[in-house]
Scaffold this motif. Structure first.
Motif, PDB file in Angstrom:
ATOM      1  N   ASP A   7      -7.217   0.300  76.918  1.00 47.57           N
ATOM      2  CA  ASP A   7      -6.881  -0.905  77.680  1.00 47.57           C
ATOM      3  C   ASP A   7      -8.031  -1.911  77.683  1.00 47.57           C
ATOM      4  N   LEU A   8      -9.247  -1.434  77.825  1.00 50.88           N
ATOM      5  CA  LEU A   8     -10.406  -2.331  77.810  1.00 50.88           C
ATOM      6  C   LEU A   8     -10.585  -2.992  76.450  1.00 50.88           C
ATOM      7  N   VAL A   9     -10.391  -2.234  75.385  1.00 54.95           N
ATOM      8  CA  VAL A   9     -10.504  -2.794  74.027  1.00 54.95           C
ATOM      9  C   VAL A   9      -9.417  -3.841  73.823  1.00 54.95           C
ATOM     10  N   LEU A  10      -8.200  -3.542  74.257  1.00 52.94           N
ATOM     11  CA  LEU A  10      -7.102  -4.495  74.135  1.00 52.94           C
ATOM     12  C   LEU A  10      -7.379  -5.755  74.951  1.00 52.94           C
ATOM     13  N   LEU A  11      -7.903  -5.597  76.143  1.00 54.37           N
ATOM     14  CA  LEU A  11      -8.236  -6.741  76.993  1.00 54.37           C
ATOM     15  C   LEU A  11      -9.288  -7.630  76.333  1.00 54.37           C
ATOM     16  N   VAL A  12     -10.295  -7.022  75.749  1.00 52.32           N
ATOM     17  CA  VAL A  12     -11.345  -7.787  75.066  1.00 52.32           C
ATOM     18  C   VAL A  12     -10.765  -8.526  73.863  1.00 52.32           C
ATOM     19  N   LEU A  13      -9.927  -7.865  73.077  1.00 57.41           N
ATOM     20  CA  LEU A  13      -9.335  -8.511  71.896  1.00 57.41           C
ATOM     21  C   LEU A  13      -8.417  -9.670  72.284  1.00 57.41           C
ATOM     22  N   VAL A  14      -7.616  -9.478  73.317  1.00 61.99           N
ATOM     23  CA  VAL A  14      -6.728 -10.550  73.770  1.00 61.99           C
ATOM     24  C   VAL A  14      -7.549 -11.721  74.315  1.00 61.99           C
ATOM     25  N   THR A  15      -8.613 -11.417  75.035  1.00 69.63           N
ATOM     26  CA  THR A  15      -9.476 -12.477  75.568  1.00 69.63           C
ATOM     27  C   THR A  15     -10.128 -13.269  74.439  1.00 69.63           C
ATOM     28  N   LEU A  16     -10.628 -12.592  73.427  1.00 66.87           N
ATOM     29  CA  LEU A  16     -11.251 -13.283  72.297  1.00 66.87           C
ATOM     30  C   LEU A  16     -10.235 -14.120  71.522  1.00 66.87           C
ATOM     31  N   ALA A  17      -9.041 -13.573  71.334  1.00 60.32           N
ATOM     32  CA  ALA A  17      -7.992 -14.325  70.636  1.00 60.32           C
ATOM     33  C   ALA A  17      -7.590 -15.552  71.449  1.00 60.32           C
ATOM     34  N   GLY A  18      -7.482 -15.411  72.756  1.00 52.56           N
ATOM     35  CA  GLY A  18      -7.148 -16.544  73.613  1.00 52.56           C
ATOM     36  C   GLY A  18      -8.215 -17.614  73.579  1.00 52.56           C
ATOM     37  N   ARG A  19      -9.469 -17.208  73.562  1.00 53.52           N
ATOM     38  CA  ARG A  19     -10.574 -18.165  73.487  1.00 53.52           C
ATOM     39  C   ARG A  19     -10.540 -18.942  72.172  1.00 53.52           C
ATOM     40  N   GLU A  20     -10.317 -18.236  71.071  1.00 58.39           N
ATOM     41  CA  GLU A  20     -10.247 -18.901  69.766  1.00 58.39           C
ATOM     42  C   GLU A  20      -9.072 -19.871  69.713  1.00 58.39           C
ATOM     43  N   LEU A  23      -9.970 -22.989  71.732  1.00 57.89           N
ATOM     44  CA  LEU A  23     -10.923 -23.850  71.035  1.00 57.89           C
ATOM     45  C   LEU A  23     -10.277 -24.570  69.860  1.00 57.89           C
ATOM     46  N   ARG A  24      -9.275 -23.957  69.246  1.00 58.56           N
ATOM     47  CA  ARG A  24      -8.646 -24.559  68.081  1.00 58.56           C
ATOM     48  C   ARG A  24      -7.538 -25.539  68.443  1.00 58.56           C
ATOM     49  N   TRP A  25      -6.691 -25.173  69.421  1.00 66.26           N
ATOM     50  CA  TRP A  25      -5.522 -25.982  69.732  1.00 66.26           C
ATOM     51  C   TRP A  25      -5.499 -26.508  71.159  1.00 66.26           C
ATOM     52  N   GLY A  26      -6.533 -26.305  71.920  1.00 70.78           N
ATOM     53  CA  GLY A  26      -6.555 -26.716  73.324  1.00 70.78           C
ATOM     54  C   GLY A  26      -6.619 -28.221  73.496  1.00 70.78           C
ATOM     55  N   PRO A  27      -6.581 -28.670  74.738  1.00 70.51           N
ATOM     56  CA  PRO A  27      -6.614 -30.108  74.993  1.00 70.51           C
ATOM     57  C   PRO A  27      -7.944 -30.734  74.560  1.00 70.51           C
TER      58      PRO A  27
END
Length: 65
Positions: A7-20, A23-27
């Protein structure tokens, strides 16, 4: 214990993907780019056609028209 680690690994991966994605498509990502009309007004149609292979190499045709 392994479920908590997974669960922690999944949380970290989802957080990193969300951050990317943010940064790429955000406002505000497109801020600073000129619109097509602004570029045409400032550079002129002739100059835009001369440098089209630099401005949009994916759309520029090879050779003369």
């Amino acid at each position: 214990m392994s479920i908590v680690v997974a669960d922690l690994v999944l949380l970290v991966l989802v957080t990193l993907a969300g951050r990317e994605a943010w940064l790429r498509w955000g406002p505000g990502v497109g801020a600073g780019y000129a619109s097509a009309d602004e570029a045409r007004e400032l550079l002129g149609v002739g100059r835009l056609r001369r440098v089209r292979s630099v401005v949009r190499p994916d759309l520029a045709r090879r050779g003369k028209r």
